[in-house]
Write a protein that holds these residues in place. Structure first.
Motif, PDB file in Angstrom:
ATOM      1  N   ARG A  11     -82.246 -46.820  11.311  1.00 13.11           N
ATOM      2  CA  ARG A  11     -81.100 -46.186  11.715  1.00 13.11           C
ATOM      3  C   ARG A  11     -81.060 -44.879  12.848  1.00 13.11           C
ATOM      4  NH1 ARG A  11     -75.602 -46.884  10.857  1.00 13.11           N
ATOM      5  NH2 ARG A  11     -74.560 -44.935  10.859  1.00 13.11           N
ATOM      6  N   GLN A  49     -70.825 -43.668  15.475  1.00 17.75           N
ATOM      7  CA  GLN A  49     -71.481 -44.141  14.061  1.00 17.75           C
ATOM      8  C   GLN A  49     -71.138 -45.782  13.979  1.00 17.75           C
ATOM      9  OE1 GLN A  49     -73.195 -42.798  11.630  1.00 17.75           O
ATOM     10  NE2 GLN A  49     -73.237 -40.804  13.078  1.00 17.75           N
ATOM     11  N   LYS A  50     -69.989 -46.208  14.452  1.00 21.62           N
ATOM     12  CA  LYS A  50     -69.567 -47.517  14.568  1.00 21.62           C
ATOM     13  C   LYS A  50     -70.443 -48.464  15.300  1.00 21.62           C
ATOM     14  CE  LYS A  50     -65.807 -50.463  15.475  1.00 21.62           C
ATOM     15  NZ  LYS A  50     -64.575 -50.826  16.363  1.00 21.62           N
ATOM     16  N   ASP A  53     -73.576 -48.779  13.373  1.00 25.64           N
ATOM     17  CA  ASP A  53     -73.545 -49.720  12.149  1.00 25.64           C
ATOM     18  C   ASP A  53     -73.405 -51.109  12.784  1.00 25.64           C
ATOM     19  OD1 ASP A  53     -72.989 -47.688  10.548  1.00 25.64           O
ATOM     20  OD2 ASP A  53     -70.842 -47.824  10.613  1.00 25.64           O
ATOM     21  N   GLU A  54     -72.876 -51.404  13.882  1.00 28.20           N
ATOM     22  CA  GLU A  54     -72.921 -52.842  14.507  1.00 28.20           C
ATOM     23  C   GLU A  54     -74.388 -53.078  15.041  1.00 28.20           C
ATOM     24  OE1 GLU A  54     -70.367 -52.597  17.858  1.00 28.20           O
ATOM     25  OE2 GLU A  54     -68.605 -52.539  16.523  1.00 28.20           O
ATOM     26  N   MET A  56     -77.233 -51.870  13.344  1.00 30.39           N
ATOM     27  CA  MET A  56     -77.687 -52.507  12.207  1.00 30.39           C
ATOM     28  C   MET A  56     -77.682 -53.567  11.806  1.00 30.39           C
ATOM     29  SD  MET A  56     -80.048 -50.013  11.626  1.00 30.39           S
ATOM     30  CE  MET A  56     -80.612 -50.108   9.876  1.00 30.39           C
ATOM     31  N   ALA A  57     -76.483 -54.118  11.677  1.00 34.25           N
ATOM     32  CA  ALA A  57     -75.814 -55.260  11.269  1.00 34.25           C
ATOM     33  C   ALA A  57     -76.436 -56.484  12.040  1.00 34.25           C
ATOM     34  CB  ALA A  57     -74.426 -55.374  11.159  1.00 34.25           C
ATOM     35  N   GLY A  86     -82.876 -46.618   5.481  1.00 40.00           N
ATOM     36  CA  GLY A  86     -82.131 -47.044   6.729  1.00 40.00           C
ATOM     37  C   GLY A  86     -82.868 -47.761   7.717  1.00 40.00           C
TER      38      GLY A  86
END
Length: 125
Positions: A11, A49-50, A53-54, A56-57, A86
């Protein structure tokens, strides 16, 4: 010679990358004219943050540390990352000669074997 490294995604790395690549402005159309508008700090942080998240996905992995001399040090690094949380897809890779489809070691023009990061198989004992 250091030949072992940990690859994966954390993360912290995703956030650092998102902070570098997220723009601080956005383009809006005002009466048919494109206008650049600065983002507020809260809007920019939400965009960061968005984007993290992308990342990490996704499936992309990167080298997370400098190379180690022995695989047990890489295993210790993985344990620290997992305790912190994370993270995903943590693997140990070793610098080894690259092979072609026929099992032959690929060589450079000078005759030296081509080295690349290969998955390292180790006993979990």
């Amino acid at each position: 010679m250091s030949t072992f490294a940990v690859f994966g995604m954390t993360r912290d790395f995703a956030l650092a990358e998102a902070r570098k690549k997220t723009p601080t402005t956005r383009i809006e159309l005002v009466k048919g004219v494109r206008v650049t508008v600065d983002l507020t700090p809260d809007e920019w942080e939400a965009a960061v943050q968005k984007r993290a998240d992308e990342v990490m996905a996704g499936a992309r992995t990167v080298q997370l540390c400098k190379p180690f001399d022995a695989p047990q040090f890489a295993r210790d690094f993985i344990a620290l990352c997992r305790n912190r949380g994370g993270c995903r897809d943590l693997t140990i890779k070793a610098r080894a000669p690259e092979k072609d489809g026929h099992g032959q070691i690929r060589k450079t023009k000078k005759g030296a074997p081509m080295l690349s990061w290969q998955d390292y198989k180790y006993d979990a004992a």
